[in-house]
Design an enzyme around this catalytic site. Structure first.
Site, PDB file in Angstrom:
ATOM      1  N   ARG A  18      63.911  64.000  93.030  1.00 10.38           N
ATOM      2  CA  ARG A  18      62.909  63.231  93.776  1.00 10.38           C
ATOM      3  C   ARG A  18      61.668  64.105  94.016  1.00 10.38           C
ATOM      4  NH1 ARG A  18      59.758  63.632  98.127  1.00 10.38           N
ATOM      5  NH2 ARG A  18      61.464  64.589  99.291  1.00 10.38           N
ATOM      6  N   ASP A  19      61.837  65.155  94.799  1.00 15.45           N
ATOM      7  CA  ASP A  19      60.685  65.972  95.218  1.00 15.45           C
ATOM      8  C   ASP A  19      60.054  66.710  94.033  1.00 15.45           C
ATOM      9  OD1 ASP A  19      58.917  66.949  97.049  1.00 15.45           O
ATOM     10  OD2 ASP A  19      60.396  67.975  98.285  1.00 15.45           O
ATOM     11  N   HIS A 210      64.369  71.006 105.306  1.00 15.17           N
ATOM     12  CA  HIS A 210      63.718  70.790 103.997  1.00 15.17           C
ATOM     13  C   HIS A 210      62.514  71.733 103.981  1.00 15.17           C
ATOM     14  CE1 HIS A 210      62.379  68.152 100.586  1.00 15.17           C
ATOM     15  NE2 HIS A 210      61.202  68.616 100.945  1.00 15.17           N
ATOM     16  N   HIS A 212      59.636  74.090 102.205  1.00 14.51           N
ATOM     17  CA  HIS A 212      58.813  74.466 101.055  1.00 14.51           C
ATOM     18  C   HIS A 212      58.429  75.937 101.195  1.00 14.51           C
ATOM     19  CE1 HIS A 212      57.695  70.557  98.951  1.00 14.51           C
ATOM     20  NE2 HIS A 212      58.596  70.215  99.847  1.00 14.51           N
ATOM     21  N   CYS A 243      52.982  71.081  96.151  1.00 15.50           N
ATOM     22  CA  CYS A 243      52.325  70.879  97.421  1.00 15.50           C
ATOM     23  C   CYS A 243      50.977  70.246  97.100  1.00 15.50           C
ATOM     24  CB  CYS A 243      52.132  72.206  98.127  1.00 15.50           C
ATOM     25  SG  CYS A 243      51.080  72.067  99.557  1.00 15.50           S
ATOM     26  N   ASN A 252      59.457  73.676  96.649  1.00 12.05           N
ATOM     27  CA  ASN A 252      60.601  73.810  97.543  1.00 12.05           C
ATOM     28  C   ASN A 252      61.260  75.165  97.355  1.00 12.05           C
ATOM     29  OD1 ASN A 252      61.613  71.176  98.920  1.00 12.05           O
ATOM     30  ND2 ASN A 252      60.800  70.544  96.937  1.00 12.05           N
TER      31      ASN A 252
END
Ligand code: ZN
Length: 316
Positions: A18-19, A210, A212, A243, A252
């Site tokens: 996803r990310d 979560h 980063h 980002c 991440n």
């Protein structure tokens, strides 16, 4: 002499599908996405954020969310969750076979407006029908808070602000809340202090992190959370996940880096570092880049180098 006390076991949720994928400009074909999820499934991971059921125009890369979910339905040993921005997304997710939904909002109105075109309160007001639908469909719901520790527009987020958002989740019956340091602005002392207050105020809420690595503090922040007893962490293979405010910045925290660090500290992740490194390498080869992975550079501590020859002490 006292030693550092840490949880003996944690659960890591892999979020690259996803990310990581949503940050990729080049289209990743559905079959390739499924192949990657399958490779990740072989690393011992128990939980994966597989996609986001946002409007296809908002994130074209994830427009095949349903097909990806349907393509991995046989992987029953993994708990797949998906991000849903609204009821429509929740309906699509449940139809596709998702059994855990993740709600999303931002800690600040500025980030909420730029990211989702709505105020934080409007986002919160939209949760009730999603939760209702989830209950009817026997699907679990977790909450998340983006820019939980710092906002790129408003700066540091206060613990009072965070606490009021967690409280609203709590009142809605959401018992797991992910604190997302979306732009890498948290520091370890802040994480430790905030979690101290939050875990005391909300003993029934399971917090997940979560993090980063935008400014290199993600692993330190993870350890600070671990010291507060947090046992749920997100991470992304090869550190994928961009980002949007700082192009080229680290994504991440890399799954291989986090798992390696935890295992070195004796914290059981149930995951296999060597397999993770293999998948991270595959990802880097396929995408042409990683998102800042230390293990891809240096390898694990267990990979010792041969001693240099002729190491006898030389007489002066
Ligand atoms: Zn993220």
């Amino acid at each position: 002499m006292s030693k550092m006390i840490l949880p003996s076991k944690v659960t890591i949720c892999e979020v690259a599908p996803r990310d990581g994928f949503q940050a990729e400009k080049e289209w990743i074909p559905t079959e390739e996405k499924i192949k990657i999820v399958r490779s990740l499934a072989n690393t011992g991971v128990q939980s994966m954020e597989i996609t986001s059921f946002v409007h296809p125009k908002a994130i074209p890369q994830l427009r095949d969310a349903a097909e990806v979910v349907q393509g991995v339905q046989d992987l029953t040993n993994i708990k797949f969750r998906a991000l849903v921005p609204n009821v429509k997304g929740a309906e699509r997710a449940i139809d596709a076979g998702i059994t855990k939904l993740k709600l999303m909002l931002s800690a600040t109105d500025s980030h909420s407006l730029s990211n989702a075109n709505r105020l934080v309160e409007d986002a919160q007001n939209g949760f009730a029908p999603i939760i209702e639908l989830a209950e009817k469909s026997n699907v679990t719901v977790g909450g998340s808070i983006s820019v939980a520790f710092g906002c790129p527009y408003e700066g540091k987020v206060s613990v009072e602000r965070l606490s009021s958002i967690v409280d609203r989740y709590n009142q809605m019956g959401v018992s797991e809340v992910s604190l997302a340091d979306t732009t890498g602005m948290a520091n370890p002392k802040q994480v430790y202090d905030y979690l101290g207050e939050l875990t005391e105020a909300f003993p029934n809420i399971a917090f997940s992190m979560h993090l980063h690595n935008t400014r290199g503090m993600a692993l330190a922040n993870a350890v600070a959370a671990l010291q507060r007893g947090v046992t749920l962490f997100d991470s992304s293979i090869a550190g994928l996940g961009g980002c949007p405010y700082a192009p080229g910045a680290s994504g991440n925290i890399a799954t291989e880096d986090l798992v390696h660090a935890f295992e070195e500290m004796g914290v059981d992740t149930g995951m296999d570092v060597d397999r993770l490194i293999d998948v991270a390498k595959e990802m880097k080869e396929y995408l042409g880049h990683d998102g800042g992975s230390h293990l891809l550079q240096a390898g694990p501590c267990s990979a010792l180098s041969p001693k240099p020859k002729g190491q006898e002490k030389v007489e002066a």
